[in-house]
Write a protein that holds these residues in place. Structure first.
Motif, PDB file in Angstrom:
ATOM      1  N   GLU A  34       0.833  -1.211   0.000  1.00  0.00           N
ATOM      2  CA  GLU A  34       0.000   0.000   0.000  1.00  0.00           C
ATOM      3  C   GLU A  34       0.863   1.255   0.000  1.00  0.00           C
ATOM      4  OE1 GLU A  34      -3.579   2.060   2.653  1.00  0.00           O
ATOM      5  OE2 GLU A  34      -2.676   0.159   3.262  1.00  0.00           O
ATOM      6  N   SER A  35       1.969   1.226   0.765  1.00  0.00           N
ATOM      7  CA  SER A  35       2.842   2.400   0.798  1.00  0.00           C
ATOM      8  C   SER A  35       3.507   2.627  -0.559  1.00  0.00           C
ATOM      9  CB  SER A  35       3.900   2.238   1.888  1.00  0.00           C
ATOM     10  OG  SER A  35       4.734   1.135   1.597  1.00  0.00           O
ATOM     11  N   ARG A  36       3.925   1.540  -1.215  1.00  0.00           N
ATOM     12  CA  ARG A  36       4.543   1.691  -2.537  1.00  0.00           C
ATOM     13  C   ARG A  36       3.541   2.229  -3.549  1.00  0.00           C
ATOM     14  NH1 ARG A  36       6.994  -3.330  -1.163  1.00  0.00           N
ATOM     15  NH2 ARG A  36       5.445  -4.463  -2.395  1.00  0.00           N
ATOM     16  N   VAL A  37       2.301   1.743  -3.467  1.00  0.00           N
ATOM     17  CA  VAL A  37       1.264   2.225  -4.389  1.00  0.00           C
ATOM     18  C   VAL A  37       0.966   3.695  -4.148  1.00  0.00           C
ATOM     19  CG1 VAL A  37      -1.150   2.005  -5.055  1.00  0.00           C
ATOM     20  CG2 VAL A  37       0.236  -0.041  -4.725  1.00  0.00           C
ATOM     21  N   SER A  38       0.926   4.108  -2.862  1.00  0.00           N
ATOM     22  CA  SER A  38       0.632   5.512  -2.557  1.00  0.00           C
ATOM     23  C   SER A  38       1.737   6.428  -3.084  1.00  0.00           C
ATOM     24  CB  SER A  38       0.461   5.713  -1.055  1.00  0.00           C
ATOM     25  OG  SER A  38       1.663   5.393  -0.371  1.00  0.00           O
ATOM     26  N   VAL A  39       3.001   5.968  -2.960  1.00  0.00           N
ATOM     27  CA  VAL A  39       4.114   6.752  -3.495  1.00  0.00           C
ATOM     28  C   VAL A  39       4.006   6.872  -4.999  1.00  0.00           C
ATOM     29  CG1 VAL A  39       6.606   6.770  -3.844  1.00  0.00           C
ATOM     30  CG2 VAL A  39       5.672   6.215  -1.592  1.00  0.00           C
ATOM     31  N   ARG A  40       3.636   5.745  -5.689  1.00  0.00           N
ATOM     32  CA  ARG A  40       3.505   5.785  -7.133  1.00  0.00           C
ATOM     33  C   ARG A  40       2.364   6.704  -7.554  1.00  0.00           C
ATOM     34  NH1 ARG A  40       3.593   0.787  -7.774  1.00  0.00           N
ATOM     35  NH2 ARG A  40       1.388   0.296  -8.088  1.00  0.00           N
ATOM     36  N   LEU A  41       1.263   6.690  -6.789  1.00  0.00           N
ATOM     37  CA  LEU A  41       0.131   7.555  -7.117  1.00  0.00           C
ATOM     38  C   LEU A  41       0.507   9.032  -6.967  1.00  0.00           C
ATOM     39  CD1 LEU A  41      -2.816   5.623  -5.433  1.00  0.00           C
ATOM     40  CD2 LEU A  41      -2.430   5.920  -7.890  1.00  0.00           C
ATOM     41  N   LYS A  42       1.241   9.330  -5.891  1.00  0.00           N
ATOM     42  CA  LYS A  42       1.674  10.712  -5.684  1.00  0.00           C
ATOM     43  C   LYS A  42       2.617  11.147  -6.800  1.00  0.00           C
ATOM     44  CE  LYS A  42       1.227  10.742  -0.639  1.00  0.00           C
ATOM     45  NZ  LYS A  42       1.963  10.820   0.650  1.00  0.00           N
ATOM     46  N   SER A  43       3.521  10.230  -7.208  1.00  0.00           N
ATOM     47  CA  SER A  43       4.449  10.556  -8.289  1.00  0.00           C
ATOM     48  C   SER A  43       3.710  10.817  -9.594  1.00  0.00           C
ATOM     49  CB  SER A  43       5.450   9.415  -8.459  1.00  0.00           C
ATOM     50  OG  SER A  43       6.329   9.684  -9.530  1.00  0.00           O
ATOM     51  N   ASN A  44       2.713   9.985  -9.873  1.00  0.00           N
ATOM     52  CA  ASN A  44       1.914  10.188 -11.095  1.00  0.00           C
ATOM     53  C   ASN A  44       1.160  11.505 -11.047  1.00  0.00           C
ATOM     54  OD1 ASN A  44       2.787   7.739 -12.122  1.00  0.00           O
ATOM     55  ND2 ASN A  44       1.047   6.592 -11.301  1.00  0.00           N
ATOM     56  N   GLY A  45       0.624  11.820  -9.849  1.00  0.00           N
ATOM     57  CA  GLY A  45      -0.091  13.090  -9.718  1.00  0.00           C
ATOM     58  C   GLY A  45       0.818  14.280  -9.898  1.00  0.00           C
ATOM     59  N   LEU A  46       2.068  14.152  -9.400  1.00  0.00           N
ATOM     60  CA  LEU A  46       3.024  15.246  -9.558  1.00  0.00           C
ATOM     61  C   LEU A  46       3.358  15.471 -11.018  1.00  0.00           C
ATOM     62  CD1 LEU A  46       5.047  17.278  -8.383  1.00  0.00           C
ATOM     63  CD2 LEU A  46       6.701  15.404  -8.163  1.00  0.00           C
ATOM     64  N   TRP A  47       3.614  14.382 -11.761  1.00  0.00           N
ATOM     65  CA  TRP A  47       3.955  14.536 -13.174  1.00  0.00           C
ATOM     66  C   TRP A  47       2.777  15.070 -13.977  1.00  0.00           C
ATOM     67  CZ3 TRP A  47       8.534  15.085 -14.828  1.00  0.00           C
ATOM     68  CH2 TRP A  47       9.604  14.452 -14.195  1.00  0.00           C
ATOM     69  N   LYS A  48       1.557  14.713 -13.557  1.00  0.00           N
ATOM     70  CA  LYS A  48       0.379  15.260 -14.239  1.00  0.00           C
ATOM     71  C   LYS A  48       0.296  16.770 -14.029  1.00  0.00           C
ATOM     72  CE  LYS A  48      -2.565  11.124 -14.192  1.00  0.00           C
ATOM     73  NZ  LYS A  48      -3.792  10.502 -13.629  1.00  0.00           N
ATOM     74  N   CYS A  49       0.583  17.199 -12.814  1.00  0.00           N
ATOM     75  CA  CYS A  49       0.557  18.638 -12.540  1.00  0.00           C
ATOM     76  C   CYS A  49       1.630  19.374 -13.337  1.00  0.00           C
ATOM     77  CB  CYS A  49       0.762  18.884 -11.041  1.00  0.00           C
ATOM     78  SG  CYS A  49      -0.617  18.385 -10.000  1.00  0.00           S
ATOM     79  N   ILE A  50       2.826  18.792 -13.395  1.00  0.00           N
ATOM     80  CA  ILE A  50       3.911  19.423 -14.156  1.00  0.00           C
ATOM     81  C   ILE A  50       3.556  19.503 -15.636  1.00  0.00           C
ATOM     82  CG2 ILE A  50       6.310  19.151 -14.903  1.00  0.00           C
ATOM     83  CD1 ILE A  50       6.914  17.970 -12.168  1.00  0.00           C
ATOM     84  N   LYS A  51       2.970  18.405 -16.164  1.00  0.00           N
ATOM     85  CA  LYS A  51       2.587  18.397 -17.576  1.00  0.00           C
ATOM     86  C   LYS A  51       1.482  19.396 -17.860  1.00  0.00           C
ATOM     87  CE  LYS A  51       1.230  15.240 -21.300  1.00  0.00           C
ATOM     88  NZ  LYS A  51       0.867  13.834 -21.641  1.00  0.00           N
ATOM     89  N   ARG A  52       0.552  19.504 -16.921  1.00  0.00           N
ATOM     90  CA  ARG A  52      -0.564  20.427 -17.126  1.00  0.00           C
ATOM     91  C   ARG A  52      -0.121  21.880 -17.073  1.00  0.00           C
ATOM     92  NH1 ARG A  52      -4.345  20.055 -12.320  1.00  0.00           N
ATOM     93  NH2 ARG A  52      -2.681  21.383 -11.488  1.00  0.00           N
ATOM     94  N   ASP A  53       0.795  22.202 -16.132  1.00  0.00           N
ATOM     95  CA  ASP A  53       1.247  23.587 -15.935  1.00  0.00           C
ATOM     96  C   ASP A  53       2.687  23.779 -16.406  1.00  0.00           C
ATOM     97  OD1 ASP A  53      -1.217  24.091 -14.680  1.00  0.00           O
ATOM     98  OD2 ASP A  53      -0.432  23.395 -12.760  1.00  0.00           O
ATOM     99  N   LYS A  54       3.048  23.115 -17.506  1.00  0.00           N
ATOM    100  CA  LYS A  54       4.446  23.129 -17.947  1.00  0.00           C
ATOM    101  C   LYS A  54       4.961  24.528 -18.239  1.00  0.00           C
ATOM    102  CE  LYS A  54       3.050  21.770 -22.668  1.00  0.00           C
ATOM    103  NZ  LYS A  54       1.636  21.520 -22.322  1.00  0.00           N
TER     104      LYS A  54
END
Length: 325
Positions: A15-35
């Motif tokens: 669960e902790s590994r999945v949460s880290v991966r989800l946060k990482s995906n969310g971060l990259w989505k934010c960077i891509k959206r507000d590039k």
């Protein structure tokens, strides 16, 4: 959702590994959206990396007997030699005392002035007059200390200064040597600093005041509250967080009083109260070429500033306000 359900059945580590991966995906989505917004940050980040973080490499000079011809790496290591010399110097405690005292004077007498000015400007209802006063208050910030210092010296001159002439003509007082008196010099220093920066610092408080809901003032007027009560119960609580953050940042400069103002206004007659860390570093580091010694002093200065800002941030959070972190 499927990843979260699978993590719930797989155990806490998965669960902790999945949460880290989800946060990482969310971060990259934010960077891509507000590039484009992040691209605008690149010059600022580059500036801080080049001029704020890269120079930290030079702090190792404090632990070396630095010689310009041999370079940083070629100079001999001397450990804490320069720190022992610094703390054993009779000048050290005098410049430390002067630096802290002048900064305390600035905080006690100078820090509240922009707040008071912002409150007064907010109460002005004639727009053209309000803009005129604001512009007049901002002007000194854009004038060099060399020019301002010349104006102050001319005004306070014991022979031809307007202040001494007014004191003599109105009150019959003999000329006062303001810039050569150990009593008057700190007062002139604090007042000139207020003149230079108070108007500019009101911008942040004015911006914070404009963010207060106008309906609060309408409700207060309906309840019969006058302007003083509105300021005390609405305006001041509305800008309290801004005051707290600026006070925390101000604490970070308690060991750094600047150089230009001190250097322009000081003279040998007031060196006992006007010699501070910045002027001492200039004299010992640049004029006497003691780079390692003054780097040790600068490192000590930075460490005390860090301790002060962390402590003040902690105190502000204990008082119920949001700190810097």
């Amino acid at each position: 959702m499927r990843e979260k359900l699978a993590a719930a059945h797989a155990g806490p580590h998965t669960e902790s590994r999945v949460s880290v991966r989800l946060k990482s995906n969310g971060l990259w989505k934010c960077i891509k959206r507000d590039k484009y917004l992040y691209l605008m940050l690149i010059p600022i980040v580059t500036y801080y990396l080049l001029f704020k973080y890269a120079p930290m490499f030079g702090e190792i000079i404090a632990f070396k007997d630095y010689r310009f011809a041999e370079g940083i790496w070629g100079s001999d290591w001397v450990g804490l030699k320069h720190f022992r010399k610094l703390f054993g110097s009779p000048d050290f405690f005098n410049i430390l005392k002067n630096t802290l005292l002048l900064n305390v004077y600035n905080v006690v007498f100078g820090f509240p002035v922009p707040i008071i000015l912002a409150l007064l400007l907010n109460e002005l209802r004639i727009e053209w007059y309000k803009r005129l006063v604001q512009n007049l208050l901002y002007v000194p910030h854009f004038i060099s200390w060399v020019v301002l210092g010349g104006i102050i010296i001319a005004l306070l001159s014991p022979s031809s200064g307007a202040v001494n002439m007014a004191l003599h003509n109105v009150f019959g007082i003999e000329p006062v040597y303001f810039l050569a008196s150990q009593f008057w010099w700190p007062i002139v220093f604090v007042l000139s600093g207020i003149w230079h920066s108070a108007g500019w610092n009101t911008i942040l408080y004015m911006a914070a005041i404009t963010g207060i809901d106008p309906q609060l003032y309408e409700a207060a007027r309906i309840d019969g509250a006058g302007r003083i009560r509105q300021i005390w119960h609405i305006t001041l609580p509305g800008i309290r967080s801004t005051i707290a953050i600026l006070l925390i940042l101000r604490m970070g400069y308690m060991m750094d009083i600047g150089f230009e103002q001190i250097f322009i206004l000081q003279n040998s007659a007031v060196s006992e109260v006007a010699d501070v860390i910045s002027t001492y570093v200039y004299r010992m580091g640049l004029q006497n070429v003691q780079y390692s010694y003054t780097t040790a002093l600068g490192l000590f200065q930075s460490m005390i500033g860090l301790i002060l800002i962390v402590s003040m941030n902690r105190l502000v959070k204990l008082l119920g306000e949001k700190g810097l972190w």
